[in-house]
Enzyme design. Structure first.
Site, short mmCIF file in Angstrom:
data_model
loop_
_atom_site.label_atom_id
_atom_site.label_comp_id
_atom_site.label_asym_id
_atom_site.label_seq_id
_atom_site.Cartn_x
_atom_site.Cartn_y
_atom_site.Cartn_z
N LYS A 153 0.84 -1.20 0.00
CA LYS A 153 0.00 0.00 0.00
C LYS A 153 0.87 1.25 0.00
O LYS A 153 2.08 1.16 0.27
CB LYS A 153 -0.91 -0.03 1.23
CG LYS A 153 -0.17 -0.06 2.56
CD LYS A 153 -1.10 -0.42 3.72
CE LYS A 153 -0.34 -0.42 5.04
NZ LYS A 153 -1.18 -0.91 6.15
N TYR A 192 15.22 30.34 9.50
CA TYR A 192 13.96 31.02 9.83
C TYR A 192 13.78 31.13 11.35
O TYR A 192 13.98 30.16 12.07
CB TYR A 192 12.77 30.24 9.28
CG TYR A 192 12.58 30.39 7.79
CD1 TYR A 192 12.33 31.64 7.22
CD2 TYR A 192 12.62 29.27 6.96
CE1 TYR A 192 12.13 31.77 5.85
CE2 TYR A 192 12.42 29.40 5.59
CZ TYR A 192 12.19 30.64 5.05
OH TYR A 192 11.99 30.77 3.70
C1 LIG Z 1 -0.37 -1.79 6.84
C2 LIG Z 1 -0.92 -3.08 7.29
C3 LIG Z 1 -0.08 -4.20 7.43
C4 LIG Z 1 1.42 -4.12 7.31
O1 LIG Z 1 1.89 -3.68 8.57
P1 LIG Z 1 3.46 -3.57 8.88
O2 LIG Z 1 3.50 -3.17 10.31
O3 LIG Z 1 3.97 -2.52 7.98
O4 LIG Z 1 4.07 -4.88 8.61
C5 LIG Z 1 -0.66 -5.42 7.72
N1 LIG Z 1 -1.99 -5.53 7.89
C6 LIG Z 1 -2.82 -4.47 7.81
C7 LIG Z 1 -4.27 -4.67 8.04
C8 LIG Z 1 -2.32 -3.21 7.53
O5 LIG Z 1 -3.13 -2.17 7.48
#
Ligand SMILES: *Cc1c(COP(=O)(O)O)cnc(C)c1O
Length: 375
Positions: A39, A258
């Site tokens: 993702k 800044y």
């Molecule tokens: C993002 C996500 C993962 C992956 O999690 P990590 O901690 O990056 O391994 C797994 N399951 C779900 C439901 C997620 O949303």
């Protein structure tokens, strides 16, 4: 994409290390299978080449968060590879989801109704994952909704359940008692679907000392982030190297950046580098973070600007300081987890915010570096 000469920094993505991390997790959770969570564009690293690398390493299951991500990634996946959509089905998305053979994670009775209706419309069974809420209170059917489903199994008519899953709230902390609580809750809910494979663990869960059910959804560990604090068993996948834009010497008492939030308490040499918060380098690193020049720490002084950072390089030997000289932001001396800790965030956020202005070098273990000492 910017070239090495036109970009402010080079982001190296080491696909060898990514594949090695996949193998490390696979060994860790065997006989369970490792799915790749890609993702958010593969945690910012590029979902397509991440998926290609993982497929070469044997990965056959991929998770994205949104159907839009699935639509984009689908053409890059090979035959026989499954693509799951964690957030499930938005109302109206059923046709698009079925059209690309994406497998929705059904999170509610409403999503089940709409997917079953889509199956009737198409006159064929449609695959799905069922998510149950084992205690995180984010996504998935509540225990009451699971009871409804068990009492009225015809609600699943036309749906081919491929997996039952849930998600851990505290998997990054192996000592958290809630991990066991969630595992027990999950087992109690999954027991109603005895023939369906089960998935509970993410990266952190993969390193909990217990069984891992049938499928593990690995994200951050694939990309080199620490699944459970230190020591981190994963290999670093990203390296980020900027080049010095300008050097200057200022007297004691000079202010920097800044708001003049840093005042020099000694005559100071400052290197300005062309990376800023527009590149995802957190503004919270103002006066806190570091860079490294040939392993020597150069603290960030003053605020992180949109396009630049000022470093105190007074203690760095002059021979290493010239316009174009390399400065390590991520690499052997500074991990994504270290930067995240300095910025008060997590490695996930550092990765997913990595900017679009870098020259991205994918696959190569080393970046050609042009030395341009033209003082
Ligand atoms: C993002 C996500 C993962 C992956 O999690 P990590 O901690 O990056 O391994 C797994 N399951 C779900 C439901 C997620 O949303």
């Amino acid at each position: 994409m910017p070239s090495i000469d036109t970009a402010g920094a080079v982001l190296r993505i080491d696909l060898e290390a990514l594949a090695e991390n996949y193998r490390i997790i696979q060994r860790q959770v065997a006989p369970a299978t490792v799915a790749g969570v890609v993702k958010a564009n593969g945690y910012g690293l590029g979902a397509e080449h991440v998926a290609a690398t993982l497929m070469d390493a044997g990965c056959r299951h991929f998770f994205v968060a949104l159907l839009g991500e699935a639509v984009a990634l689908k053409p890059a996946l090979r035959d026989g590879v499954s693509l799951f959509v964690l957030n499930g089905l938005q109302p109206g998305a059923e046709g698009d989801c079925a059209a690309i053979d994406a497998i929705p994670v059904l999170n509610s009775l409403d999503q089940i109704v709409r997917w079953a209706r889509q199956a009737r419309t198409l006159g064929r069974r449609l695959p799905a994952v069922l998510q149950v809420d084992s205690g995180m209170s984010r996504l998935g059917l509540s225990p009451e909704e699971v009871a409804t489903l068990v009492a009225e199994p015809e609600r699943l008519d036309g749906i081919d359940l491929k997996l039952i899953m849930s998600h851990l709230a505290c998997a990054d902390d192996p000592d958290a008692a809630f991990n066991d609580q969630q595992r027990e809750n999950f087992e109690a809910l999954a027991r109603h679907f005895p023939d369906v494979p089960r998935a509970l663990d993410n990266s952190g869960g993969a390193f909990l000392k217990r069984g891992h059910f049938d499928l593990v959804r690995a994200g951050i560990a694939l990309y080199g982030g620490a699944p459970q604090g230190s020591p981190n068993p994963m290999r670093a996948v990203v390296a980020l190297e900027a080049r010095i834009t300008q050097l200057r010497n200022v007297p004691a008492g000079a202010g920097v950046g800044y708001g003049l939030t840093h005042g020099c308490d000694r005559p100071t040499q400052i290197a300005t580098i062309p990376v800023g918060y527009a590149d995802g380098w957190p503004r919270h690193l103002s006066n806190v973070g570091s860079a490294f020049i040939k392993g020597i720490r150069a603290p960030i002084i003053g605020r992180v600007s949109m396009d630049s950072i000022t470093l105190d390089v007074t203690d760095v030997p002059d021979i290493l300081l010239y316009p174009g000289a390399p400065v390590e932001l991520l690499g052997p001396h500074q991990t994504i987890d270290a930067v995240a800790a300095d910025a008060g965030t997590i490695a996930y956020e550092i990765l997913t915010q990595l900017g679009q202005r870098y020259c991205r070098v994918v696959g190569a273990a080393t970046v050609p570096h042009k030395r341009s000492i033209t003082a």
